[in-house]
Write a protein that holds these residues in place. Structure first.
Motif, PDB file in Angstrom:
ATOM      1  N   LYS A   1       4.461  -1.801   1.778  1.00  0.00           N
ATOM      2  CA  LYS A   1       3.695  -2.030   3.015  1.00  0.00           C
ATOM      3  C   LYS A   1       3.655  -0.737   3.840  1.00  0.00           C
ATOM      4  O   LYS A   1       2.608  -0.337   4.338  1.00  0.00           O
ATOM      5  CB  LYS A   1       4.360  -3.148   3.819  1.00  0.00           C
ATOM      6  CG  LYS A   1       3.540  -3.635   4.997  1.00  0.00           C
ATOM      7  CD  LYS A   1       4.216  -4.866   5.549  1.00  0.00           C
ATOM      8  CE  LYS A   1       3.501  -5.631   6.601  1.00  0.00           C
ATOM      9  NZ  LYS A   1       2.853  -5.025   7.660  1.00  0.00           N
ATOM     10  N   TRP A   2       4.827  -0.106   3.977  1.00  0.00           N
ATOM     11  CA  TRP A   2       4.866   1.123   4.772  1.00  0.00           C
ATOM     12  C   TRP A   2       3.930   2.179   4.170  1.00  0.00           C
ATOM     13  O   TRP A   2       3.170   2.819   4.880  1.00  0.00           O
ATOM     14  CB  TRP A   2       6.302   1.664   4.863  1.00  0.00           C
ATOM     15  CG  TRP A   2       6.352   2.850   5.783  1.00  0.00           C
ATOM     16  CD1 TRP A   2       6.560   2.824   7.122  1.00  0.00           C
ATOM     17  CD2 TRP A   2       6.121   4.221   5.435  1.00  0.00           C
ATOM     18  NE1 TRP A   2       6.480   4.089   7.650  1.00  0.00           N
ATOM     19  CE2 TRP A   2       6.213   4.975   6.632  1.00  0.00           C
ATOM     20  CE3 TRP A   2       5.845   4.896   4.250  1.00  0.00           C
ATOM     21  CZ2 TRP A   2       6.043   6.353   6.681  1.00  0.00           C
ATOM     22  CZ3 TRP A   2       5.673   6.281   4.295  1.00  0.00           C
ATOM     23  CH2 TRP A   2       5.772   6.995   5.499  1.00  0.00           C
ATOM     24  N   MET A   3       3.975   2.315   2.834  1.00  0.00           N
ATOM     25  CA  MET A   3       3.181   3.371   2.194  1.00  0.00           C
ATOM     26  C   MET A   3       1.678   3.092   2.333  1.00  0.00           C
ATOM     27  O   MET A   3       0.895   4.007   2.581  1.00  0.00           O
ATOM     28  CB  MET A   3       3.569   3.503   0.719  1.00  0.00           C
ATOM     29  CG  MET A   3       4.943   4.123   0.539  1.00  0.00           C
ATOM     30  SD  MET A   3       5.372   4.468  -1.162  1.00  0.00           S
ATOM     31  CE  MET A   3       5.761   2.856  -1.772  1.00  0.00           C
ATOM     32  N   VAL A   4       1.286   1.814   2.185  1.00  0.00           N
ATOM     33  CA  VAL A   4      -0.132   1.473   2.338  1.00  0.00           C
ATOM     34  C   VAL A   4      -0.579   1.765   3.775  1.00  0.00           C
ATOM     35  O   VAL A   4      -1.616   2.400   4.001  1.00  0.00           O
ATOM     36  CB  VAL A   4      -0.377  -0.023   1.991  1.00  0.00           C
ATOM     37  CG1 VAL A   4      -1.779  -0.445   2.376  1.00  0.00           C
ATOM     38  CG2 VAL A   4      -0.140  -0.274   0.524  1.00  0.00           C
ATOM     39  N   GLU A   5       0.242   1.339   4.740  1.00  0.00           N
ATOM     40  CA  GLU A   5      -0.135   1.541   6.148  1.00  0.00           C
ATOM     41  C   GLU A   5      -0.119   3.023   6.530  1.00  0.00           C
ATOM     42  O   GLU A   5      -0.895   3.462   7.369  1.00  0.00           O
ATOM     43  CB  GLU A   5       0.766   0.708   7.065  1.00  0.00           C
ATOM     44  CG  GLU A   5       0.370  -0.765   6.992  1.00  0.00           C
ATOM     45  CD  GLU A   5       1.308  -1.706   7.738  1.00  0.00           C
ATOM     46  OE1 GLU A   5       2.312  -1.232   8.298  1.00  0.00           O
ATOM     47  OE2 GLU A   5       1.017  -2.927   7.734  1.00  0.00           O
ATOM     48  N   ALA A   6       0.769   3.778   5.903  1.00  0.00           N
ATOM     49  CA  ALA A   6       0.808   5.216   6.186  1.00  0.00           C
ATOM     50  C   ALA A   6      -0.490   5.889   5.726  1.00  0.00           C
ATOM     51  O   ALA A   6      -0.874   6.940   6.232  1.00  0.00           O
ATOM     52  CB  ALA A   6       1.999   5.851   5.479  1.00  0.00           C
TER      53      ALA A   6
END
Ligand code: ADP
Length: 454
Positions: free
Chosen positions: A422-427
């Motif tokens: 999730k963090w990587m997609v949102e980043a």
């Protein structure tokens, strides 16, 4: 009054009290002044009658009055009568046609000609055998009319005053409560962006400002606590890295020897596997704590995602575990889709999702990966027909260390994979969603902007 804003409630409250207060004050004032006016009219009448006695005299047996007797001072008309009620001199007002009996020294109210009159009679003894009567008449209605004008004026003024109070009050309350709106907006923003570094930023002043300042102080403390916690996780992970590496290296060294029994080798292999899991977990924890501290930088470049995705899937297909369980991985990939991404992160996202799909599949299950363009976004989905996610678990799978139905997931799960994804997609400025039904399978879909900007 539920759901009505505080400023409306306050405005209504003091408008109501204002209305009550001015209404009562006005009613009191009007009733007092109405009585005052009538008393003063009455006094004027009686005074005028008593004063005019000087204008009456007896000249050689005849009753005479001088010219002042005819003048209508202060709306008081004077008339002179003899003992038989025979009119001698004076004026009677227009509309007053009645000739009531004499009632000496008493003011009476008499209705005539559609009006109300005050009539005051006074006997005057001119000589031993000559008595006359002076009658003073004045209109009560005329006096009251001027009072009615005052009442009307007050009745117009009252609603205007109430309206003005409501308007000024509303503006004042709005201004007073403005800081509350700022506080609410800031707190909402903090929740939305999970950003504890935000502050309301008000100076100490009234109670509300003090509340805002206290709030900021609390946020400051909270941020420090979170910071300390993040630092702690990061420090512990760092500290654990070296011993785990030593354990793994020692296991490898032992496994390279020939002198071990089968039992011993199996035990060392288990230790090696568990230590490997721990090493993975530590690197995930380090990743997340770097991300939390804003130290996880992205190295974005333009990449042919179609090729990269295919490569990742090919690698995943070759994993022995997938082959053993008869899990098929297929894909539908539009050719030559380019995206502006961090290659390492993109690989990690996809590997995580595919390995989850594999792990939560049944033996002989199917996993399908799709890659397509949608507007200016790249959309990737990973679908499986495995065990699915229960409704209770679904909202929580993005939380750290959350593992759905632990009995099924075995010991090798950390619950850190999806939070990282999730963090990587949102980043990348994108978003990720999941559709799943227990027993039927799951589909994870993420979308990231194709271009650099955003
Ligand atoms: P882990 O897989 O290490 O437990 P993740 O963060 O990757 O941690 O996943 C969190 C939870 O989400 C898992 O424990 C599992 O219950 C659920 N989950 C993730 N992917 C799937 C999937 N494809 N099918 C069923 N459940 C899944």
């Amino acid at each position: 009054m539920k759901g009505v804003s505080l400023k409306v409630k306050l405005t209504l409250l003091y408008t109501f009290f204002m209305l009550l207060l001015t209404g009562t004050a006005l009613a009191l004032m009007l009733s007092l002044s109405s009585r005052e006016i009538l008393t003063s009219v009455q006094n004027k009448l009686e005074g005028r009658v008593q004063e005019c006695l000087d204008d009456i005299e007896l000249q050689s047996g005849e009753v005479r009055v001088d010219s002042d007797f005819y003048s209508v001072t202060g709306d008081v008309y004077l008339a002179l009568y003899d003992e038989e009620m025979y009119f001698l001199y004076g004026k009677v007002p227009y509309g007053f046609d009645r000739q009531p009996e004499i009632s000496d020294g008493e003011t009476r109210t008499i209705k005539d000609g559609g009006k109300e009159w005050y009539v005051y009679d006074l006997s005057f003894r001119l000589s031993a055998d000559k008595t006359v009567y002076v009658r003073g008449i004045t209109s009560v209605t005329d006096a009251e009319e001027s009072f009615v004008v005052t009442v009307r004026f007050a009745l117009i003024l009252l609603p205007l005053m109430v309206l003005a109070t409501a308007l000024i009050g509303y503006r004042f309350t709005r201004r007073t409560l403005l800081p509350v709106r700022t506080i609410t907006a800031t707190v909402r923003k903090i929740r939305q962006d999970a950003d504890l570094s935000r502050r309301i930023g008000m100076k100490s002043g009234d109670e509300i400002n003090t509340l805002a300042v206290t709030f900021d102080e609390m946020l400051e403390e909270l941020e420090k606590v979170f910071q300390r916690e993040k630092q702690f996780t990061s420090d512990v992970s760092h500290e654990l890295r070296t011993p785990i590496s030593v354990i793994m290296a020692q296991c490898d060294e032992l496994l390279g020897r020939d002198e071990m029994t089968e039992k011993q080798e199996a035990a060392i292999l288990l230790i090696r596997r568990k230590a490997g899991r721990m090493a993975d977990m530590i690197s995930q924890l380090l990743f997340l704590s770097r991300a939390d501290q804003g130290r996880q930088a992205l190295n974005k470049e333009r990449i042919n995602l179609s090729e990269l995705t295919e490569m990742i899937i090919e690698e995943q297909k070759m994993l022995s575990e997938a082959e053993k369980r008869g899990i098929r991985i297929s894909w539908i990939i539009s050719p030559n889709i380019y995206g502006y991404v961090d290659e390492t992160f993109y690989i990690r996202i996809l590997v995580n999702l595919i390995s989850n799909a594999r792990q939560y599949s049944r033996d002989g299950g199917n996993v399908e990966v799709r890659l397509e363009e949608a507007g200016s976004n790249v959309v990737v989905s990973v679908e499986d027909n495995g065990i699915g996610i229960s409704e209770e678990d679904l909202p929580h799978i993005w939380e750290r260390f959350y593992r759905g139905d632990r009995s099924r997931s075995g010991g090798d799960h950390s619950g850190l994979g999806l939070p990282m994804v999730k963090w990587m997609v949102e980043a990348h400025g994108g978003s990720i969603t999941v559709e799943s039904r227990e027993g039927a399978g799951s589909r994870f879909i993420f979308s990231i902007p194709q271009n650099e900007e955003k």
